[in-house]
Motif scaffolding. Structure first.
Motif, PDB file in Angstrom:
ATOM      1  N   GLU A  23       0.858  -1.176   0.000  1.00  0.00           N
ATOM      2  CA  GLU A  23       0.000   0.000   0.000  1.00  0.00           C
ATOM      3  C   GLU A  23       0.896   1.227   0.000  1.00  0.00           C
ATOM      4  OE1 GLU A  23      -3.220  -2.099   2.952  1.00  0.00           O
ATOM      5  OE2 GLU A  23      -2.790   0.025   3.184  1.00  0.00           O
ATOM      6  N   LYS A  53       3.353   7.569  12.332  1.00  0.00           N
ATOM      7  CA  LYS A  53       2.435   6.972  11.362  1.00  0.00           C
ATOM      8  C   LYS A  53       3.028   7.071   9.963  1.00  0.00           C
ATOM      9  CE  LYS A  53      -2.376   6.942   9.901  1.00  0.00           C
ATOM     10  NZ  LYS A  53      -3.705   7.570   9.995  1.00  0.00           N
ATOM     11  N   PHE A  56       5.952   4.773   9.611  1.00  0.00           N
ATOM     12  CA  PHE A  56       5.531   3.365   9.608  1.00  0.00           C
ATOM     13  C   PHE A  56       5.311   2.838   8.187  1.00  0.00           C
ATOM     14  CE2 PHE A  56       2.575  -0.192  10.113  1.00  0.00           C
ATOM     15  CZ  PHE A  56       3.210  -0.924  11.105  1.00  0.00           C
ATOM     16  N   ALA A  57       5.326   3.744   7.203  1.00  0.00           N
ATOM     17  CA  ALA A  57       5.146   3.307   5.803  1.00  0.00           C
ATOM     18  C   ALA A  57       6.122   2.195   5.434  1.00  0.00           C
ATOM     19  CB  ALA A  57       5.310   4.495   4.867  1.00  0.00           C
ATOM     20  N   CYS A  59       7.122  -0.114   7.326  1.00  0.00           N
ATOM     21  CA  CYS A  59       6.699  -1.339   8.000  1.00  0.00           C
ATOM     22  C   CYS A  59       5.404  -1.868   7.384  1.00  0.00           C
ATOM     23  CB  CYS A  59       6.441  -1.090   9.481  1.00  0.00           C
ATOM     24  SG  CYS A  59       7.564   0.082  10.265  1.00  0.00           S
ATOM     25  N   ALA A  60       4.591  -0.944   6.841  1.00  0.00           N
ATOM     26  CA  ALA A  60       3.244  -1.294   6.393  1.00  0.00           C
ATOM     27  C   ALA A  60       3.257  -2.230   5.196  1.00  0.00           C
ATOM     28  CB  ALA A  60       2.467  -0.019   6.065  1.00  0.00           C
ATOM     29  N   THR A  61       4.382  -2.330   4.514  1.00  0.00           N
ATOM     30  CA  THR A  61       4.459  -3.295   3.423  1.00  0.00           C
ATOM     31  C   THR A  61       4.293  -4.717   3.963  1.00  0.00           C
ATOM     32  OG1 THR A  61       6.859  -3.326   3.641  1.00  0.00           O
ATOM     33  CG2 THR A  61       5.947  -1.860   1.985  1.00  0.00           C
ATOM     34  N   HIS A  63       3.279  -5.265   7.608  1.00  0.00           N
ATOM     35  CA  HIS A  63       2.478  -5.307   8.835  1.00  0.00           C
ATOM     36  C   HIS A  63       1.161  -4.550   8.703  1.00  0.00           C
ATOM     37  CE1 HIS A  63       5.455  -7.106  11.548  1.00  0.00           C
ATOM     38  NE2 HIS A  63       6.370  -6.343  10.992  1.00  0.00           N
ATOM     39  N   ALA A  64       0.058  -5.211   8.994  1.00  0.00           N
ATOM     40  CA  ALA A  64      -1.232  -4.531   9.143  1.00  0.00           C
ATOM     41  C   ALA A  64      -1.310  -3.961  10.556  1.00  0.00           C
ATOM     42  CB  ALA A  64      -2.381  -5.520   8.924  1.00  0.00           C
ATOM     43  N   VAL A  65      -2.094  -2.901  10.733  1.00  0.00           N
ATOM     44  CA  VAL A  65      -2.280  -2.327  12.069  1.00  0.00           C
ATOM     45  C   VAL A  65      -3.763  -2.179  12.431  1.00  0.00           C
ATOM     46  CG1 VAL A  65      -0.106  -1.039  12.185  1.00  0.00           C
ATOM     47  CG2 VAL A  65      -2.098   0.008  11.118  1.00  0.00           C
ATOM     48  N   GLU A  66      -4.651  -2.462  11.491  1.00  0.00           N
ATOM     49  CA  GLU A  66      -6.075  -2.323  11.780  1.00  0.00           C
ATOM     50  C   GLU A  66      -6.526  -3.467  12.684  1.00  0.00           C
ATOM     51  OE1 GLU A  66      -4.722  -2.630   8.799  1.00  0.00           O
ATOM     52  OE2 GLU A  66      -5.015  -0.706   7.786  1.00  0.00           O
ATOM     53  N   ASN A  76       0.087  -8.800  12.534  1.00  0.00           N
ATOM     54  CA  ASN A  76      -0.659  -7.562  12.786  1.00  0.00           C
ATOM     55  C   ASN A  76      -0.094  -6.902  14.049  1.00  0.00           C
ATOM     56  OD1 ASN A  76      -2.664  -5.668  13.697  1.00  0.00           O
ATOM     57  ND2 ASN A  76      -4.174  -6.692  12.402  1.00  0.00           N
TER      58      ASN A  76
END
Ligand code: HEC
Length: 148
Positions: A23, A53, A56-57, A59-61, A63-66, A76
């Motif tokens: 994302e 936040k 964290f981009a 990491c977001a590749t 890891h989900a955080v929702e 997650n």
């Protein structure tokens, strides 16, 4: 501007490393120019979370955080602060992390993000180390702001 470029470059590296399920970063870091009035004020906690936040981009590749969202390439991270390492049932952790005996305090998270395989030898988290201490602090503040 250099800060933003550096972030984009790191994001692009993470993208290249991870391949699919990517994302794009949705947040921007606001870099105040010297001489701007607000630049003199110390960063408030909300600024730190916002910066985290954005950082964290990288990491977001993986890891989900929702809350409730399935783990991806990595587990997650919603509610990770205070959680035992290797605790999610839907993720196939390395034996090293599962048996680490760690609980993710902010200090332990900082050490892990600084050097994952130094903190937990044998971890399967092969990318995502953050050498910049300020950036780690922001990321940990962001993680601490996420509640299950
Ligand atoms: C290339 C994919 C990838 C990236 C990028 C990545 N991670 Fe991970 N992460 C993983 C994997 C895989 C694991 C599971 C490690 C294991 O089982 O040993 C993990 C585990 C973790 C854990 C332990 C979670 C738990 O439930 O015990 C934390 C905390 C963590 N990562 C934080 C981060 C942060 C913060 C970043 C960004 C600075 C990041 N990771 C970047 C793949 C990644």
């Amino acid at each position: 501007m250099t800060h933003r470029f550096a972030l984009v470059a790191i994001g692009a590296l993470a993208l290249a490393a991870c391949g699919s399920k990517v994302e794009p970063p949705v947040e921007q870091i606001v870099v105040r120019q010297p001489g701007q009035a607000a630049g003199a004020a110390p960063a408030a906690a909300t600024d730190l979370v916002a910066a985290g936040k954005a950082a964290f981009a990288v990491c977001a590749t993986c890891h989900a955080v929702e809350a409730g969202k399935a783990s991806g390439i990595g587990p997650n991270l919603n509610g990770v602060v205070g959680r035992k390492a290797g605790a999610l049932a839907d993720f196939g952790y390395s034996a090293a992390l599962k048996q680490s005996g760690l609980t993710w305090t902010e200090a332990e998270l900082d050490a892990f993000i600084a050097n994952p395989s130094g903190k937990v030898p044998g971890t399967s988290m092969a990318a995502g180390a953050v050498s910049d201490a300020e950036r780690r602090k922001a990321i940990v503040a962001y993680l601490a702001s996420l509640t299950p």
